[in-house]
Design an enzyme around this catalytic site. Sequence first.
Site, mmCIF file in Angstrom:
data_model
loop_
_atom_site.group_PDB
_atom_site.id
_atom_site.type_symbol
_atom_site.label_atom_id
_atom_site.label_comp_id
_atom_site.label_asym_id
_atom_site.label_seq_id
_atom_site.Cartn_x
_atom_site.Cartn_y
_atom_site.Cartn_z
ATOM 1 N N CYS A 84 -19.028 -35.441 37.288
ATOM 2 C CA CYS A 84 -18.270 -34.256 36.892
ATOM 3 C C CYS A 84 -16.964 -34.187 37.686
ATOM 4 C CB CYS A 84 -19.134 -33.004 37.058
ATOM 5 S SG CYS A 84 -18.495 -31.544 36.218
ATOM 6 N N HIS A 102 -24.492 -34.431 34.255
ATOM 7 C CA HIS A 102 -25.111 -34.335 35.584
ATOM 8 C C HIS A 102 -26.506 -34.951 35.646
ATOM 9 C CE1 HIS A 102 -22.243 -31.519 37.585
ATOM 10 N NE2 HIS A 102 -21.919 -31.272 36.324
ATOM 11 N N GLU A 143 -28.100 -35.643 38.254
ATOM 12 C CA GLU A 143 -28.846 -35.069 39.396
ATOM 13 C C GLU A 143 -29.572 -33.781 39.023
ATOM 14 O OE1 GLU A 143 -25.770 -34.634 38.796
ATOM 15 O OE2 GLU A 143 -24.922 -32.848 39.725
#
Lengths: 84, 254
Positions: free
Chosen positions: B65, B174, B176
């Site tokens: 990002c 994302h 994560e």
Amino acid sequence: MPRIVVDVMPKPEILDPQGKAIAGALPRLGLTGFTGVRQGKRFELTVDGDVTPEVLEQARTAAATLLSNPVIEDVTRVEVLPEA
Amino acid sequence: MTIAGGTAVGLWHAEANLQDVDAVIIPGGFSYGDYLRAGAIARFAPLMDKVVDASKAGMPVLGICNGFQILTEAHLLPGSMIKNNHLKFSCADQLLRVENNTTAWTSAYAKDSGMVIPLKNQDGQYVADEKTLDELEGEGRVVFRYDGVNPNGSRRNIAGISNAAGNVVGLMPHPEHAVEAGFGPDASAYGEVGLGYGTDGLGIFTSVLTSLVAGGKSRPFPQIPPPARRSSASTRSSTPPPHRTPTFPGLNWA
């Protein structure tokens, strides 16, 4: 104190979503004379003392490195403003 | 990183010290308020010089990002991100395709496998000139591509790219946020999962561990195991079914 103005515009081939949104709003004000809007940025760098060639060169470097991203933007002006 | 089995070390942007880490992940966020341009000021943070040097020496670097935006501003990756074509902040679970599984960060995935991870940003529209795009495609450096829907107008549906060496990778969505069962997306490219049980992003982080253990060279790795499911689903086959276009609500925001 003298100021150096730096103008940065999105490259012509890059879609400018912000300009497009503004263009969409203008007719709502009854302002129908425009076919497009592109939004850029203006920076004013204040100088303490005279604008020497070195300072102007620094402004150009700043414009090309930090103030603009050459992938998406063009520096369209680096100029000393006449003192008010 | 911890869930993948690594040790996470916090690095501070104002310090020029990489603390002997083996890899660097530049996370998302709005560094310096996204003033000027997303990632433009962070690129000149003292730590970034070290990251640039280390990446040129082969250290795996991942930008997620805003981290991806910083990597483009630092010229470690080509192109740039501009505002989403629809001008809105968008937040949704997004289906991607892993088109290159030979990078340091994607070896855990089968080539062209799917991946559902959250996408949330304002400046997510990937742009580059046609020549650069052709180069990226020709060299297999389009690592992730949006599948099903292009959420932000990115050129050629590009969600993530790598440098020529494959150690530097950046992507807008994302991974994560899709690593821990119960706290992830409600969908997975590997089949039905319970609410929040999508963990398709974990392979990114196991990949880098694998590539580091293999001596800095990425190598193909068997497909990641199917993501964790709720116990009620334990009677289902554990073999991931072939991918099908999911119909989860997140994709319908556009």
